[in-house]
Design a protein around this motif. Structure first.
Motif, PDB file in Angstrom:
ATOM      1  N   VAL A 134       0.865  -1.176   0.000  1.00 41.48           N
ATOM      2  CA  VAL A 134       0.000   0.000   0.000  1.00 41.48           C
ATOM      3  C   VAL A 134       0.903   1.228   0.000  1.00 41.48           C
ATOM      4  CG1 VAL A 134      -0.246  -0.041   2.514  1.00 41.48           C
ATOM      5  CG2 VAL A 134      -1.902   1.209   1.134  1.00 41.48           C
ATOM      6  N   VAL A 135       0.629   2.134  -0.912  1.00 41.04           N
ATOM      7  CA  VAL A 135       1.396   3.377  -0.980  1.00 41.04           C
ATOM      8  C   VAL A 135       0.822   4.350   0.048  1.00 41.04           C
ATOM      9  CG1 VAL A 135       2.058   5.336  -2.405  1.00 41.04           C
ATOM     10  CG2 VAL A 135       1.990   3.046  -3.394  1.00 41.04           C
ATOM     11  N   THR A 136       1.698   4.880   0.880  1.00 39.44           N
ATOM     12  CA  THR A 136       1.277   5.807   1.920  1.00 39.44           C
ATOM     13  C   THR A 136       1.630   7.238   1.529  1.00 39.44           C
ATOM     14  OG1 THR A 136       3.405   5.502   3.033  1.00 39.44           O
ATOM     15  CG2 THR A 136       1.580   4.100   3.756  1.00 39.44           C
ATOM     16  N   PRO A 137       0.957   8.214   2.124  1.00 36.12           N
ATOM     17  CA  PRO A 137       1.446   9.589   1.984  1.00 36.12           C
ATOM     18  C   PRO A 137       2.836   9.679   2.609  1.00 36.12           C
ATOM     19  CG  PRO A 137      -0.766   9.526   2.936  1.00 36.12           C
ATOM     20  CD  PRO A 137      -0.245   8.123   2.951  1.00 36.12           C
ATOM     21  N   GLY A 138       3.651  10.571   2.115  1.00 35.50           N
ATOM     22  CA  GLY A 138       4.971  10.752   2.705  1.00 35.50           C
ATOM     23  C   GLY A 138       5.893   9.578   2.440  1.00 35.50           C
ATOM     24  N   SER A 139       6.938   9.479   3.249  1.00 36.92           N
ATOM     25  CA  SER A 139       7.960   8.446   3.089  1.00 36.92           C
ATOM     26  C   SER A 139       7.908   7.495   4.278  1.00 36.92           C
ATOM     27  CB  SER A 139       9.355   9.079   2.998  1.00 36.92           C
ATOM     28  OG  SER A 139       9.446   9.944   1.893  1.00 36.92           O
ATOM     29  N   ALA A 140       7.647   6.220   4.013  1.00 38.38           N
ATOM     30  CA  ALA A 140       7.580   5.218   5.072  1.00 38.38           C
ATOM     31  C   ALA A 140       8.988   4.928   5.583  1.00 38.38           C
ATOM     32  CB  ALA A 140       6.921   3.946   4.563  1.00 38.38           C
ATOM     33  N   LEU A 141       9.250   5.284   6.842  1.00 34.17           N
ATOM     34  CA  LEU A 141      10.597   5.171   7.403  1.00 34.17           C
ATOM     35  C   LEU A 141      10.688   4.168   8.551  1.00 34.17           C
ATOM     36  CD1 LEU A 141      11.446   8.986   7.463  1.00 34.17           C
ATOM     37  CD2 LEU A 141      12.055   7.304   5.707  1.00 34.17           C
ATOM     38  N   VAL A 183       5.697   7.971   8.695  1.00 35.83           N
ATOM     39  CA  VAL A 183       5.781   8.364   7.288  1.00 35.83           C
ATOM     40  C   VAL A 183       6.290   9.799   7.127  1.00 35.83           C
ATOM     41  CG1 VAL A 183       4.144   6.681   6.378  1.00 35.83           C
ATOM     42  CG2 VAL A 183       3.281   8.844   7.273  1.00 35.83           C
ATOM     43  N   GLY A 184       7.360  10.102   7.835  1.00 36.54           N
ATOM     44  CA  GLY A 184       8.041  11.373   7.634  1.00 36.54           C
ATOM     45  C   GLY A 184       7.167  12.582   7.918  1.00 36.54           C
ATOM     46  N   ASP A 185       7.097  13.492   6.975  1.00 35.63           N
ATOM     47  CA  ASP A 185       6.346  14.738   7.144  1.00 35.63           C
ATOM     48  C   ASP A 185       4.847  14.513   7.339  1.00 35.63           C
ATOM     49  OD1 ASP A 185       8.584  16.387   6.871  1.00 35.63           O
ATOM     50  OD2 ASP A 185       8.440  16.363   4.686  1.00 35.63           O
ATOM     51  N   ASP A 186       4.372  13.319   7.003  1.00 41.64           N
ATOM     52  CA  ASP A 186       2.938  13.030   7.081  1.00 41.64           C
ATOM     53  C   ASP A 186       2.551  12.275   8.343  1.00 41.64           C
ATOM     54  OD1 ASP A 186       1.409  13.779   4.353  1.00 41.64           O
ATOM     55  OD2 ASP A 186       3.483  13.289   3.933  1.00 41.64           O
ATOM     56  N   GLY A 187       3.430  12.276   9.347  1.00 43.35           N
ATOM     57  CA  GLY A 187       3.064  11.681  10.625  1.00 43.35           C
ATOM     58  C   GLY A 187       3.094  10.172  10.617  1.00 43.35           C
ATOM     59  N   PHE A 188       2.004   9.543  11.099  1.00 42.82           N
ATOM     60  CA  PHE A 188       1.992   8.089  11.035  1.00 42.82           C
ATOM     61  C   PHE A 188       0.649   7.580  10.538  1.00 42.82           C
ATOM     62  CE2 PHE A 188      -0.183   7.820  15.105  1.00 42.82           C
ATOM     63  CZ  PHE A 188      -0.733   6.539  15.138  1.00 42.82           C
ATOM     64  N   TYR A 217      10.082   9.470  12.198  1.00 44.53           N
ATOM     65  CA  TYR A 217      11.119   8.556  11.728  1.00 44.53           C
ATOM     66  C   TYR A 217      10.914   7.115  12.201  1.00 44.53           C
ATOM     67  CZ  TYR A 217      14.040  12.455  10.178  1.00 44.53           C
ATOM     68  OH  TYR A 217      14.535  13.556   9.523  1.00 44.53           O
ATOM     69  N   GLY A 218      10.425   6.962  13.419  1.00 40.49           N
ATOM     70  CA  GLY A 218      10.304   5.620  13.985  1.00 40.49           C
ATOM     71  C   GLY A 218       9.020   5.482  14.760  1.00 40.49           C
ATOM     72  N   VAL A 219       8.586   4.227  14.971  1.00 37.77           N
ATOM     73  CA  VAL A 219       7.322   3.983  15.651  1.00 37.77           C
ATOM     74  C   VAL A 219       7.408   2.670  16.411  1.00 37.77           C
ATOM     75  CG1 VAL A 219       6.344   2.891  13.586  1.00 37.77           C
ATOM     76  CG2 VAL A 219       4.820   3.800  15.324  1.00 37.77           C
ATOM     77  N   ALA A 220       6.787   2.635  17.588  1.00 35.89           N
ATOM     78  CA  ALA A 220       6.676   1.405  18.364  1.00 35.89           C
ATOM     79  C   ALA A 220       5.263   1.335  18.925  1.00 35.89           C
ATOM     80  CB  ALA A 220       7.699   1.378  19.500  1.00 35.89           C
ATOM     81  N   ALA A 221       4.643   0.160  18.811  1.00 35.25           N
ATOM     82  CA  ALA A 221       3.291  -0.048  19.323  1.00 35.25           C
ATOM     83  C   ALA A 221       3.346  -0.978  20.520  1.00 35.25           C
ATOM     84  CB  ALA A 221       2.394  -0.625  18.240  1.00 35.25           C
ATOM     85  N   ALA A 222       2.593  -0.624  21.567  1.00 32.21           N
ATOM     86  CA  ALA A 222       2.503  -1.465  22.749  1.00 32.21           C
ATOM     87  C   ALA A 222       1.089  -1.334  23.303  1.00 32.21           C
ATOM     88  CB  ALA A 222       3.531  -1.050  23.806  1.00 32.21           C
ATOM     89  N   GLY A 223       0.362  -2.441  23.325  1.00 29.69           N
ATOM     90  CA  GLY A 223      -1.033  -2.395  23.774  1.00 29.69           C
ATOM     91  C   GLY A 223      -1.851  -1.504  22.874  1.00 29.69           C
ATOM     92  N   ASP A 224      -2.561  -0.550  23.486  1.00 30.57           N
ATOM     93  CA  ASP A 224      -3.396   0.356  22.682  1.00 30.57           C
ATOM     94  C   ASP A 224      -2.740   1.722  22.509  1.00 30.57           C
ATOM     95  OD1 ASP A 224      -3.639   1.304  25.233  1.00 30.57           O
ATOM     96  OD2 ASP A 224      -5.820   1.245  25.320  1.00 30.57           O
ATOM     97  N   LYS A 225      -1.405   1.754  22.654  1.00 32.11           N
ATOM     98  CA  LYS A 225      -0.662   3.009  22.467  1.00 32.11           C
ATOM     99  C   LYS A 225       0.401   2.831  21.387  1.00 32.11           C
ATOM    100  CE  LYS A 225      -2.469   5.139  26.179  1.00 32.11           C
ATOM    101  NZ  LYS A 225      -3.327   4.048  26.648  1.00 32.11           N
ATOM    102  N   VAL A 226       0.642   3.920  20.660  1.00 28.51           N
ATOM    103  CA  VAL A 226       1.707   3.953  19.660  1.00 28.51           C
ATOM    104  C   VAL A 226       2.625   5.122  20.001  1.00 28.51           C
ATOM    105  CG1 VAL A 226       2.253   4.313  17.223  1.00 28.51           C
ATOM    106  CG2 VAL A 226       0.309   2.898  17.846  1.00 28.51           C
ATOM    107  N   TYR A 227       3.927   4.882  19.958  1.00 30.13           N
ATOM    108  CA  TYR A 227       4.919   5.889  20.316  1.00 30.13           C
ATOM    109  C   TYR A 227       5.734   6.221  19.061  1.00 30.13           C
ATOM    110  CZ  TYR A 227       3.527   4.191  24.874  1.00 30.13           C
ATOM    111  OH  TYR A 227       2.784   3.814  25.962  1.00 30.13           O
ATOM    112  N   VAL A 228       5.784   7.504  18.727  1.00 28.43           N
ATOM    113  CA  VAL A 228       6.404   7.938  17.481  1.00 28.43           C
ATOM    114  C   VAL A 228       7.642   8.799  17.780  1.00 28.43           C
ATOM    115  CG1 VAL A 228       6.075   9.220  15.327  1.00 28.43           C
ATOM    116  CG2 VAL A 228       4.178   7.887  16.302  1.00 28.43           C
ATOM    117  N   ALA A 229       8.770   8.444  17.156  1.00 29.00           N
ATOM    118  CA  ALA A 229       9.964   9.279  17.211  1.00 29.00           C
ATOM    119  C   ALA A 229       9.814  10.346  16.136  1.00 29.00           C
ATOM    120  CB  ALA A 229      11.222   8.444  16.978  1.00 29.00           C
ATOM    121  N   ASP A 230       9.704  11.604  16.569  1.00 26.28           N
ATOM    122  CA  ASP A 230       9.317  12.691  15.671  1.00 26.28           C
ATOM    123  C   ASP A 230      10.362  13.800  15.766  1.00 26.28           C
ATOM    124  OD1 ASP A 230       7.197  13.615  13.900  1.00 26.28           O
ATOM    125  OD2 ASP A 230       6.750  15.138  15.414  1.00 26.28           O
TER     126      ASP A 230
END
Length: 204
Positions: free
Chosen positions: A140-147, A160-165, A189-202
Motif C-alpha cells: 500500500v502506498v502511503t502519503p509521505g515516506s515510510a521510514l 511516514v516522515g512529514d505526514d506523521g503516522f 522517523y520511527g514507531v513502536a506499538a505497545a497495547g493500545d498506544k503507539v509511540y512515534v519518534a518525531d
C-alpha cells in the motif's frame, strides 16, 4: 543498565565498521544493520565486554534488521530485502532475497510475513514462509515516506516522515488498507506499538 530508569548507566560499547542504523537482540546476540558494514553480529553475553562475533556483507547499505529464529532479515537501501541464516552467528550465510521497490528503511517480521517500510513506496508485505524464495504479496502506498514500522496483530503502524503516522489493516495482506492517520509536529522517523498506544519518534 536501566534497572533504575531515572539514572541509566552505560555498561559497554563496541565500534562497528560503519554507521549503525538499527539493532535487534535475540538471546545473547545483538544484530546490527551497519550501513556499508552490512550485518554485524555482536556477542552481548557480558554487557561490559561486547565483541563482534560474525558479519555478513550485504549487497548494499543495511538500513534495518529483524531476527526471528535463526533468520535475519535485512532491509537494504539498494531495493532489496535479504534473508540471512544466522544459526551459526560466527558464519552467517545467504538464504534468499527479494527486490523491493523504493528504498527499504526498516523491517519487522510477524509469523511468516515480513513488513517493510519502503520510503515513497509505502508498506511492502513479503511472504517469508520459504526464506529461500521470499515474495511480495501485498503493498500500500502511503502519503509521505515510510521510514519506520511496527506490527501488532492485524495492524501495521508506519512512521511516514512529514505526514506523521499511518495505521494500516493487514488482515488481508493482498489487500492492505489505510484505516487511520495522525499528523505529527515534525518528521516521523520511527514507531513502536505497545497495547493500545503507539509511540512515534518525531524529529526536525
Amino acid at each position: 543498565d536501566v534497572s533504575n530508569p531515572a539514572t541509566p548507566l552505560l555498561l559497554g560499547a563496541v565500534d562497528t565498521p560503519d554507521s549503525a542504523h538499527d539493532v535487534t537482540v535475540v538471546g545473547d546476540k545483538a544484530y546490527v544493520a551497519d550501513d556499508a558494514g552490512g550485518l554485524q553480529v555482536i556477542d552481548i553475553s557480558d554487557p561490559t565486554h561486547l565483541w563482534i562475533t560474525g558479519a555478513w556483507v550485504t549487497q548494499s547499505l543495511a538500513n534495518g534488521v529483524a531476527v526471528v529464529g535463526d533468520k535475519a532479515y535485512i532491509a537494504e537501501f539498494g531495493q532489496v530485502l535479504q534473508v540471512i541464516d544466522v544459526s551459526d552467528p560466527a558464519q552467517p550465510e545467504d538464504t534468499g532475497s527479494v527486490a523491493i521497490p523504493g528504498w527499504p528503511a526498516s523491517v519487522t517480521v510477524v509469523g511468516d510475513k515480513a513488513y517493510v517500510a519502503a520510503d515513497v513506496y509505502g508498506l511492502q508485505v513479503i511472504d517469508v514462509s520459504d526464506p529461500t524464495t521470499p515474495r511480495i504479496i501485498g503493498s500500500v502506498v502511503t502519503p509521505g515516506s515510510a521510514l519506520g514500522i511496527s506490527v501488532v496483530g492485524d495492524r501495521a503502524y508506519l512512521a511516514v516522515g512529514d505526514d506523521g503516522f499511518q495505521v494500516i489493516d493487514v488482515s488481508e495482506a493482498s489487500d492492505a488498507q489505510i484505516v487511520g492517520s495522525v499528523a505529527t509536529p515534525y518528521v516521523a522517523y520511527g514507531v513502536a506499538a505497545a497495547g493500545d498506544k503507539v509511540y512515534v519518534a518525531d524529529g526536525d
